[in-house]
Design a protein around this motif. Structure first.
Motif, short mmCIF file in Angstrom:
data_model
loop_
_atom_site.label_atom_id
_atom_site.label_comp_id
_atom_site.label_asym_id
_atom_site.label_seq_id
_atom_site.Cartn_x
_atom_site.Cartn_y
_atom_site.Cartn_z
N GLN A 98 0.46 -1.66 0.18
CA GLN A 98 -0.21 -0.05 -0.48
C GLN A 98 0.89 1.31 0.24
OE1 GLN A 98 -1.95 -1.27 3.07
NE2 GLN A 98 -4.28 -1.34 2.36
N SER A 126 -7.28 7.32 1.41
CA SER A 126 -7.97 7.39 1.36
C SER A 126 -9.33 6.04 0.47
CB SER A 126 -9.36 7.91 1.41
OG SER A 126 -8.87 8.57 0.29
N GLU A 127 -7.67 5.79 -0.69
CA GLU A 127 -7.92 4.61 -1.44
C GLU A 127 -7.22 3.39 -0.49
OE1 GLU A 127 -9.80 5.19 -4.20
OE2 GLU A 127 -10.54 7.09 -3.77
N SER A 129 -7.36 2.47 2.84
CA SER A 129 -7.02 2.66 4.02
C SER A 129 -8.84 2.50 4.28
CB SER A 129 -6.09 3.43 5.04
OG SER A 129 -7.54 4.57 4.82
N ASN A 130 -9.47 2.34 5.26
CA ASN A 130 -11.08 2.51 5.28
C ASN A 130 -11.07 3.48 6.09
OD1 ASN A 130 -11.44 -0.36 4.55
ND2 ASN A 130 -10.35 -1.28 6.24
N SER A 131 -10.04 4.32 6.03
CA SER A 131 -10.22 5.87 6.51
C SER A 131 -10.52 6.66 5.62
CB SER A 131 -9.37 6.27 7.39
OG SER A 131 -9.76 7.42 8.18
N THR A 132 -11.42 7.88 5.69
CA THR A 132 -11.34 9.56 5.31
C THR A 132 -10.39 10.30 5.63
OG1 THR A 132 -13.84 9.85 5.91
CG2 THR A 132 -13.72 8.70 3.64
#
Length: 196
Positions: A98, A126-127, A129-132
């Motif tokens: 990643q 954000s692409e 991981s699961n976070s914004t």
């Protein structure tokens, strides 16, 4: 004693604090900026008077960080006068593959300004991981992973981007908003114009 100067019109947050309380003061400043922006309205560009406040002048429900019983003169500080925060590297945030994707995307988009750099990193994080939304440690780690120097006042960059409508700050984290995503998707990399 801690001092915070906020120019909401330009999205500038200038912090003066000792290293022990810098994190708390920065979080307080971000909450103040959000409060000022919500009161003044979303579009602060072109506001004739900047909004400048020190911690001592702000009435909040929380205890103030540095109470000062003596009246002080309000000083206007120039940009970049705040102390640099010591960000930590958190490589376990993403896998090695990643991080490689983050680096490849960063150089594909070729950001020039600090706002563009942070926007590209937030977008690709954000692409991957699961976070914004990401804190300063995660953004600093992303800068380290691509081999680019982290801005000296990363919290100030978050404030500038918030003022420009590229993102917002929530609970000590920065989140890229629609305008910031559009910048990354459609305006980067910048095209070089050649003279005919």
């Amino acid at each position: 004693m801690a001092k915070i100067f906020i120019n909401a019109a330009d999205g500038i947050v200038d912090i003066e604090a000792d290293s022990d309380s810098l994190s708390d003061v920065t979080d307080h400043a971000l909450r103040l900026l959000e409060t000022i922006q919500s009161v003044a309205g979303a579009n602060l560009v072109g506001t004739p008077e900047p909004v400048g406040q020190t911690v001592d002048e702000v009435a909040t429900d929380e205890a103030t960080i540095a109470p000062n019983p003596e009246p002080t003169k309000k000083k206007r500080r120039s940009k970049g006068g705040g102390k640099t925060k010591n960000w930590k590297v958190v490589p376990e945030f993403l896998t090695d593959d990643q991080w490689k994707s983050v680096k490849d995307f960063y150089f594909e988009k070729a950001p020039n300004t600090q706002n563009e750099q942070v926007a590209v990193l937030c977008y690709t994080l954000s692409e991957q991981s699961n976070s914004t939304a990401f804190d300063g440690h995660e953004i600093h780690t992303a800068f380290q992973s691509v081999g680019v120097k982290t801005p000296a006042n990363l919290a100030g960059v978050f404030g500038n981007m918030t003022g420009a409508g590229l993102g917002r700050q929530v609970d000590g984290k920065f989140e890229l908003m629609f305008r910031g995503k559009e910048l990354v998707q459609h305006e980067l990399p910048r095209q070089v114009k050649l003279n005919a």
